[in-house]
Design an enzyme around this catalytic site. Structure first.
Site, short mmCIF file in Angstrom:
data_model
loop_
_atom_site.label_atom_id
_atom_site.label_comp_id
_atom_site.label_asym_id
_atom_site.label_seq_id
_atom_site.Cartn_x
_atom_site.Cartn_y
_atom_site.Cartn_z
N HIS A 18 1.06 -1.11 0.14
CA HIS A 18 0.13 0.15 0.28
C HIS A 18 0.79 1.34 0.03
CE1 HIS A 18 0.81 0.40 4.31
NE2 HIS A 18 0.29 -0.64 4.53
N HIS A 21 3.94 1.60 2.34
CA HIS A 21 5.28 0.96 1.85
C HIS A 21 5.78 1.78 0.79
CE1 HIS A 21 2.55 -2.57 3.07
NE2 HIS A 21 3.55 -2.73 4.00
N CYS A 126 1.82 -11.00 20.11
CA CYS A 126 1.01 -10.44 19.23
C CYS A 126 1.44 -10.97 17.81
CB CYS A 126 0.65 -9.13 19.43
SG CYS A 126 -0.25 -8.34 17.97
N CYS A 129 2.02 -7.93 15.29
CA CYS A 129 3.25 -7.15 15.56
C CYS A 129 4.38 -8.08 15.47
CB CYS A 129 3.63 -6.59 17.16
SG CYS A 129 2.17 -5.58 17.70
N CYS A 143 -4.06 -5.90 22.13
CA CYS A 143 -2.71 -5.18 21.45
C CYS A 143 -3.28 -3.81 20.97
CB CYS A 143 -2.29 -6.03 20.41
SG CYS A 143 -1.02 -4.92 19.31
N HIS A 146 -3.16 -3.83 17.02
CA HIS A 146 -3.82 -4.63 16.16
C HIS A 146 -5.43 -4.90 16.64
CE1 HIS A 146 0.15 -5.29 14.74
NE2 HIS A 146 -0.65 -5.16 13.46
N LYS A 294 -6.05 5.21 11.00
CA LYS A 294 -4.89 4.42 10.46
C LYS A 294 -5.43 3.82 9.16
CE LYS A 294 -2.15 0.83 12.16
NZ LYS A 294 -1.89 -0.33 13.05
N LYS A 297 -7.44 -2.47 6.47
CA LYS A 297 -8.07 -3.34 5.46
C LYS A 297 -9.50 -3.35 5.84
CE LYS A 297 -6.94 -6.96 2.37
NZ LYS A 297 -6.75 -8.07 2.12
N1 MSP Z 1 8.72 -6.95 8.07
C1 MSP Z 1 8.87 -5.93 8.82
C2 MSP Z 1 10.15 -5.19 8.59
C3 MSP Z 1 11.44 -5.92 8.62
S1 MSP Z 1 12.83 -4.87 8.35
C4 MSP Z 1 14.20 -6.02 8.58
C5 MSP Z 1 7.63 -4.99 8.84
N2 MSP Z 1 7.10 -5.13 7.70
S2 MSP Z 1 5.85 -4.25 7.26
O1 MSP Z 1 5.23 -4.60 6.02
O2 MSP Z 1 4.84 -3.92 8.34
O3 MSP Z 1 6.38 -2.83 7.05
C6 MSP Z 1 6.88 -1.62 7.70
C7 MSP Z 1 7.15 -0.71 6.86
O4 MSP Z 1 6.43 0.00 6.16
C8 MSP Z 1 7.26 0.88 7.94
O5 MSP Z 1 8.34 1.01 8.80
C9 MSP Z 1 7.43 1.69 6.98
O6 MSP Z 1 8.48 1.74 6.34
C10 MSP Z 1 6.18 1.40 5.99
N3 MSP Z 1 4.85 1.75 6.40
C11 MSP Z 1 3.91 0.93 6.40
N4 MSP Z 1 2.62 1.77 6.71
C12 MSP Z 1 2.97 3.11 6.71
C13 MSP Z 1 2.36 4.28 7.00
N5 MSP Z 1 1.32 4.39 7.38
N6 MSP Z 1 2.91 5.44 6.99
C14 MSP Z 1 4.58 5.47 6.70
N7 MSP Z 1 5.47 4.39 6.54
C15 MSP Z 1 4.41 3.23 6.55
O7 MSP Z 1 7.44 -4.31 9.87
#
Ligand code: MSP
Length: 469
Positions: A18, A21, A126, A129, A143, A146, A294, A297
């Site tokens: 999304h 990312h 969790c 997380c 949590c 979540h 936030k 989905k």
């Molecule tokens: N798999 C772990 C990361 C492991 S790194 C060794 C993880 N994955 S995640 O899919 O949840 O990705 C988290 C990251 O996605 C956040 O740290 C950020 O970089 C990005 N973001 C996800 N949602 C976001 C927002 N709403 N706003 C900004 N960044 C976001 O955690």
């Protein structure tokens, strides 16, 4: 030649990408492109995190074989990054053979360093997380993130003796040997170290999907330990180490604040234990919400980057995602605002400037008299060297708006009637502005930069960003 190694988090493949990312990935791409333009030897890593219960459960819920499920979703990330013009050097997946070997090598090293031990453990886990929660993570027994009740877990795990390394880690963070940015996040991390942090488990007994410990096959590596090592495994840590020698340590690990603790505390502590060098910068950017909520989905407010590309084009999407608020801060996005912002900043400010100037050069037949200049990144480099993405965009747009104002003030169409020398001087200045803009937008909007440079070379009026109704 100076090197520059930049990483994004590896994203969970429990779902499609999304714009959250996309935000981190576009930011990393632009910083990488900027450093490449500064003649640094760059390496840009991104990828997917495929092990652990979260991914395993999602595959099970959808009744898809786990590896197939990972393959499908990893493909969505690869496609989205392609559509967004993300020029990574490597896309690592934690199910890659070389990554698995790297995890095991790192674990052996941890064991040899005497920093891990086996212990009984009881805690609340969790899966959302992928971590054990403490009392402060809970609201009404659920949590806080979540909104689900964590699972009570009692098992025998291997633990990392974090307490042994905290004093050294604290020193290194304080002295900026590991620079945590923005400054406020450095204070947060030092605050966390001050409170007593528990040693953490590096393995799980009942998880099925992951990398078995090489010295205790009944145990599966904790998904975060597995994931963090991707940053060295991508550089063939367990192979010939050619890339590792060239690029490690990372010049910057980029992420949002949600996973800062893992990157700023757990990861460097394990690197200290294994005597590897430490990342230079750990940058935690802000988190964004959609219309005050936030992104989730269940709320149905998840924005797919591909949708934005369809509507605004690749560079329109890149710009809109990046330009919302200062990089280090949290912010809110309203989708209704996107069209307005696209039209104001891209169609009107930048698009119009390019068209107006090139149309006038053509109309007054002065292209042969226009001199080309050698431009550089001075306008944005002082910001981008400090990862100030929003401020760098601000500097470019200030220039664009001033140039538009200059046209309105000098009125070249009147000069054309009265003072052709002044007309040439005016359009020459505007042309030089556009040259500078075309180079400075390159890391942000590579395709439009290319188009604008070509239009300037050929003196072809262009419509860079057609207005959207
Ligand atoms: N798999 C772990 C990361 C492991 S790194 C060794 C993880 N994955 S995640 O899919 O949840 O990705 C988290 C990251 O996605 C956040 O740290 C950020 O970089 C990005 N973001 C996800 N949602 C976001 C927002 N709403 N706003 C900004 N960044 C976001 O955690």
């Amino acid at each position: 030649m100076k090197k520059f190694y930049i990483t994004t988090p590896i994203y969970y493949v429990n779902d499609k990408p999304h714009i959250g990312h996309a935000y981190t990935t576009i930011a990393a791409d632009l910083l990488n492109r900027f450093n490449k333009l500064q003649n640094r030897n760059t390496y840009f890593l991104t990828g997917t995190d495929e092990h652990g219960n979260k991914v395993f459960q999602s595959a099970k819920d959808k009744n898809i074989e786990i590896q197939k499920f990972c393959d499908q979703n990893a493909k969505h990330f690869i496609e989205a990054w392609k559509n967004l013009d993300i020029a990574y050097d490597q896309f690592i997946r934690t199910t890659d053979e070389k990554h698995i070997k790297g995890v095991q090598k790192f674990l052996e090293k941890l064991k040899d360093s005497g920093s891990i031990y086996k212990d009984k453990y009881q805690g609340l886990y969790c899966t959302g997380c992928e971590k054990f929660l403490t009392a402060k993570d809970l609201i009404g027994g659920r949590c806080s993130d979540h909104k689900k009740e964590p699972e009570k877990i009692e098992e025998e795990n291997w633990f990392f003796a974090l307490d042994k390394y905290l004093p050294e880690l604290k020193k290194k963070i304080k002295s900026n040997e590991i620079q945590i940015l923005p400054e406020s996040k450095k204070r947060e991390v030092l605050g966390l170290i001050e409170q007593k942090l528990d040693n953490f488990s590096i393995s799980r007994e009942k998880v099925k999907w992951g990398v078995p410990l090489p010295f205790d096959k009944e145990q599966i590596t904790y998904v975060w330990v597995d994931a963090l090592t991707n940053y060295i495994n991508a550089l063939d840590y367990a192979g010939d180490q050619k890339l590792f020698k060239k690029f490690w340590p990372a010049d910057i690990h980029l992420m949002a604040k949600d996973i800062l603790k893992f990157h700023a505390i757990f990861w460097p502590a394990m690197l200290i234990a294994t005597k590897e060098s430490l990342p230079k910068v750990i940058y935690a950017h802000g988190f964004f919400s959609i219309n005050g909520q936030k992104m989730s989905k269940s709320l149905g407010n998840v924005i797919d980057p591909n949708e934005l590309i369809g509507r605004f084009g690749v560079d329109g999407a890149r710009y809109l995602i990046l330009s919302q608020f200062p990089f280090g801060q949290d912010g809110d996005i309203s989708q209704d605002h996107f069209v307005e912002k696209y039209n104001a900043d891209l169609a009107n400010d930048l698009g119009n400037l390019a068209r107006r100037v090139l149309v006038m050069i053509e109309k007054y037949k002065i292209s042969e008299k226009i001199k080309k200049s050698k431009v550089n990144l001075e306008l944005t480099s002082k910001y981008l060297d400090r990862f100030e993405i929003y401020e760098a965009l601000g500097a470019i747009w200030k220039k664009i708006r001033l140039a538009n104002k200059y046209i309105d003030d000098t009125k070249p169409w009147e000069l054309a009637k009265s003072d052709t020398e002044k007309l040439l001087e005016t359009l020459q200045k505007l042309y030089a502005d556009l040259e500078e803009i075309s180079v400075n937008i390159e890391p942000f909007m590579p395709e439009s930069s290319k188009k604008l440079k070509k239009a300037l070379t050929d003196f072809e009026p262009i419509n860079l960003f057609p207005k959207i109704e």
